[in-house]
Scaffold this motif. Structure first.
Motif, mmCIF file in Angstrom:
data_model
loop_
_atom_site.group_PDB
_atom_site.id
_atom_site.type_symbol
_atom_site.label_atom_id
_atom_site.label_comp_id
_atom_site.label_asym_id
_atom_site.label_seq_id
_atom_site.Cartn_x
_atom_site.Cartn_y
_atom_site.Cartn_z
ATOM 1 N N ASN A 60 0.803 -1.220 0.000
ATOM 2 C CA ASN A 60 0.000 0.000 0.000
ATOM 3 C C ASN A 60 0.839 1.275 0.000
ATOM 4 N N GLY A 61 0.476 2.167 -0.873
ATOM 5 C CA GLY A 61 1.054 3.506 -0.846
ATOM 6 C C GLY A 61 2.483 3.654 -1.334
ATOM 7 N N THR A 62 3.018 2.633 -1.981
ATOM 8 C CA THR A 62 4.415 2.732 -2.424
ATOM 9 C C THR A 62 4.579 3.674 -3.619
ATOM 10 N N GLY A 63 3.477 3.897 -4.351
ATOM 11 C CA GLY A 63 3.561 4.781 -5.528
ATOM 12 C C GLY A 63 3.158 4.094 -6.827
ATOM 13 N N LYS A 64 2.365 3.032 -6.729
ATOM 14 C CA LYS A 64 1.978 2.256 -7.920
ATOM 15 C C LYS A 64 1.190 3.080 -8.940
ATOM 16 N N THR A 65 0.082 3.667 -8.483
ATOM 17 C CA THR A 65 -0.804 4.356 -9.422
ATOM 18 C C THR A 65 -0.107 5.559 -10.058
ATOM 19 N N THR A 66 0.615 6.309 -9.242
ATOM 20 C CA THR A 66 1.372 7.444 -9.769
ATOM 21 C C THR A 66 2.416 6.958 -10.770
ATOM 22 N N GLY A 70 11.375 6.767 -9.513
ATOM 23 C CA GLY A 70 10.459 7.898 -9.352
ATOM 24 C C GLY A 70 11.162 8.970 -8.548
ATOM 25 N N LYS A 83 2.929 7.987 -14.648
ATOM 26 C CA LYS A 83 4.213 8.513 -15.135
ATOM 27 C C LYS A 83 4.774 7.628 -16.243
ATOM 28 N N GLY A 116 9.674 12.238 -7.901
ATOM 29 C CA GLY A 116 8.777 13.322 -7.533
ATOM 30 C C GLY A 116 7.337 12.955 -7.860
ATOM 31 N N GLU A 117 6.422 13.888 -7.597
ATOM 32 C CA GLU A 117 5.000 13.590 -7.754
ATOM 33 C C GLU A 117 4.422 14.031 -9.090
ATOM 34 N N ASP A 123 13.429 10.698 -4.482
ATOM 35 C CA ASP A 123 13.639 12.085 -4.053
ATOM 36 C C ASP A 123 13.440 12.243 -2.555
ATOM 37 N N LYS A 138 9.882 7.415 -5.128
ATOM 38 C CA LYS A 138 10.229 8.310 -4.012
ATOM 39 C C LYS A 138 11.737 8.363 -3.729
ATOM 40 N N GLN A 197 -8.806 7.862 -9.323
ATOM 41 C CA GLN A 197 -7.439 8.412 -9.417
ATOM 42 C C GLN A 197 -6.826 8.083 -10.785
HETATM 43 N N1 LIG Z 1 7.934 12.482 -3.627
HETATM 44 C C1 LIG Z 1 7.395 11.485 -4.328
HETATM 45 N N2 LIG Z 1 6.135 11.108 -4.078
HETATM 46 C C2 LIG Z 1 5.609 10.095 -4.798
HETATM 47 C C3 LIG Z 1 6.356 9.415 -5.787
HETATM 48 N N3 LIG Z 1 5.558 8.453 -6.319
HETATM 49 C C4 LIG Z 1 4.377 8.545 -5.668
HETATM 50 N N4 LIG Z 1 4.387 9.519 -4.750
HETATM 51 C C5 LIG Z 1 3.322 9.925 -3.820
HETATM 52 O O1 LIG Z 1 3.038 8.858 -2.949
HETATM 53 C C6 LIG Z 1 1.647 8.839 -2.605
HETATM 54 C C7 LIG Z 1 1.061 7.474 -2.914
HETATM 55 O O2 LIG Z 1 1.107 7.284 -4.312
HETATM 56 P P1 LIG Z 1 0.152 6.296 -5.098
HETATM 57 O O3 LIG Z 1 0.623 6.253 -6.492
HETATM 58 O O4 LIG Z 1 -1.268 6.608 -4.858
HETATM 59 O O5 LIG Z 1 0.521 4.943 -4.359
HETATM 60 P P2 LIG Z 1 -0.150 3.507 -4.552
HETATM 61 O O6 LIG Z 1 0.943 2.527 -4.406
HETATM 62 O O7 LIG Z 1 -0.928 3.473 -5.810
HETATM 63 O O8 LIG Z 1 -1.123 3.457 -3.301
HETATM 64 P P3 LIG Z 1 -2.297 2.368 -3.031
HETATM 65 O O9 LIG Z 1 -3.017 2.161 -4.318
HETATM 66 O O10 LIG Z 1 -3.145 2.989 -1.980
HETATM 67 O O11 LIG Z 1 -1.624 1.120 -2.545
HETATM 68 C C8 LIG Z 1 1.017 9.964 -3.410
HETATM 69 O O12 LIG Z 1 0.899 11.082 -2.584
HETATM 70 C C9 LIG Z 1 2.020 10.214 -4.525
HETATM 71 O O13 LIG Z 1 1.970 11.528 -5.017
HETATM 72 C C10 LIG Z 1 7.722 9.839 -6.025
HETATM 73 O O14 LIG Z 1 8.464 9.310 -6.865
HETATM 74 N N5 LIG Z 1 8.183 10.870 -5.270
#
Ligand SMILES: Nc1nc2c(ncn2[C@@H]2O[C@H](COP(=O)(O)OP(=O)(O)OP(=O)(O)O)[C@@H](O)[C@H]2O)c(=O)[nH]1
Ligand SMILES: [Mg+2]
Length: 316
Positions: free
Chosen positions: A115-121, A285, A125, A287-288, A262, A260, A152
């Motif tokens: 969870n929350g590692t940055g998958k969707t973002t 990755g 990207k 940044g956001e 950064d 992340k 999202q």
């Molecule tokens: N600074 C930074 N933030 C990032 C990066 N990639 C993702 N984020 C941030 O991390 C948070 C979670 O990103 P998501 O892409 O929603 O993560 P996820 O893995 O899809 O989360 P779940 O679907 O809930 O498991 C968001 O606030 C993003 O903007 C990155 O490379 N750098």
């Protein structure tokens, strides 16, 4: 193309952003005035550990360096710098880094992680990155766990102008994956990026569900997914290793996306993660924003890690 049009420049520019976010203690160690002695080597060892290069790689490098120092093969600090650069580069270059595209038809890339590692973002990207490389991209919204997750990815698809395949919340993610592959074939897409729900690697039922997504994709396209990438949060540290092991068991992970980067001053973590997992970091990755992703380039990375631009003055 609007504000996404700069993607290709980004690809060409290499790890420009990574370079900007990397500040490691290694860079401070190599100053002109230092003499090479046991104390320097001890300090280097400590510094490599501090920079998260990892114990295994550090030990290997330091042992070898001590041997070379003893036998007078390396006698000055600039030689250590060159040696360090060469050893790290050799290690990173031994990994298969290029994206493995399907010989024909869509290349299916399955994205997974806790969870929350940055998958969707990262999916967004990467969609932008592949599009910048001239590929037709389609997205599969297989995180059906929360309505917000589908929303999202839908927002990203709208901004990027790429198609998305989605079902309702709580739908079977494997069914979405099946439809997404079918759509990718029908629309002659080059790349299908599949987002999945975050899951704790210790939750057996959720891990089993991932395995099912993979099998259903294979039913539709036998050699897919062509790539399965685990998204790791670069700030996580040691727990990333346990995550990777668990995901690898159900998914046969082919590469890592290190998000992340950064958020950590310890860029050396790339080296440690690869050394321990024996898996290549394919993208980082940084940044956001939509263009905050870079294909991992070992040479540019080592250059940034050791601050070689500044070090030219020190070089022999
Ligand atoms: N600074 C930074 N933030 C990032 C990066 N990639 C993702 N984020 C941030 O991390 C948070 C979670 O990103 P998501 O892409 O929603 O993560 P996820 O893995 O899809 O989360 P779940 O679907 O809930 O498991 C968001 O606030 C993003 O903007 C990155 O490379 N750098
Ligand atoms: Mg997500």
């Amino acid at each position: 193309m609007g504000f996404f049009g700069k993607a290709f420049d980004k690809i060409k520019a290499g790890l420009a952003k990574t370079k900007k976010v990397l500040t490691t203690p290694i860079q401070d160690l190599f100053v002109l005035t230092r003499k090479l002695d046991e104390k320097f080597i001890d300090e280097l060892e400590e510094t490599l550990i501090t920079a998260d290069i990892g114990v295994a790689t550090t030990t290997k490098i330091i042992e070898d360096l001590k041997h070379k120092y003893k036998h007078k093969e390396i006698m000055e600090v600039p030689q250590v710098h060159a040696y360090l650069q060469a050893s790290l580069l050799k290690q990173l270059q031994s990994m298969p880094r290029a994206v493995k595209f399907a010989p024909s038809g869509p290349t299916v890339i399955l994205i997974a992680g806790v969870n929350g590692t940055g998958k969707t973002t990262s999916v967004a990207k990467l969609a932008n990155w592949f599009r910048g490389a001239g590929k037709k991209v389609i997205l599969g919204a297989c995180d059906t766990f929360r309505a917000a997750a589908i929303e999202q990815l839908t927002i990203w698809s709208g901004r990027l102008g790429v198609e998305i395949v989605k079902h309702q919340m709580n739908a079977d993610p494997a069914a979405v994956a099946f439809d997404a592959v079918e759509a990718a074939i029908a629309r002659k897409a080059d790349v299908l990026l599949i987002d999945t729900a975050g899951r704790l690697h210790t939750k057996q039922n959720l891990m089993t569900e991932l395995g099912k997504i993979r099998r259903v994709i294979q039913k539709k396209l036998p050699d897919a997914p062509h790539e399965t990438w685990l998204v790791l949060d670069a700030t996580t540290g040691q727990n990333a290793i346990n995550q990777a092991k668990a995901f690898n068991e159900v998914l046969q992970v082919s590469g890592l996306v290190l998000a992340k980067l950064d958020g950590t001053a310890k860029g050396g973590v790339v080296v440690a993660i690869e050394e321990q997992l024996k898996l290549p970091v394919k993208f980082v990755g940084v940044g956001e924003q939509i263009d905050d992703v870079e294909a991992f380039d070992p040479e540019a990375f080592i250059k940034a890690l050791l601050d070689l631009d500044k070090a030219e003055a020190v070089a022999p």
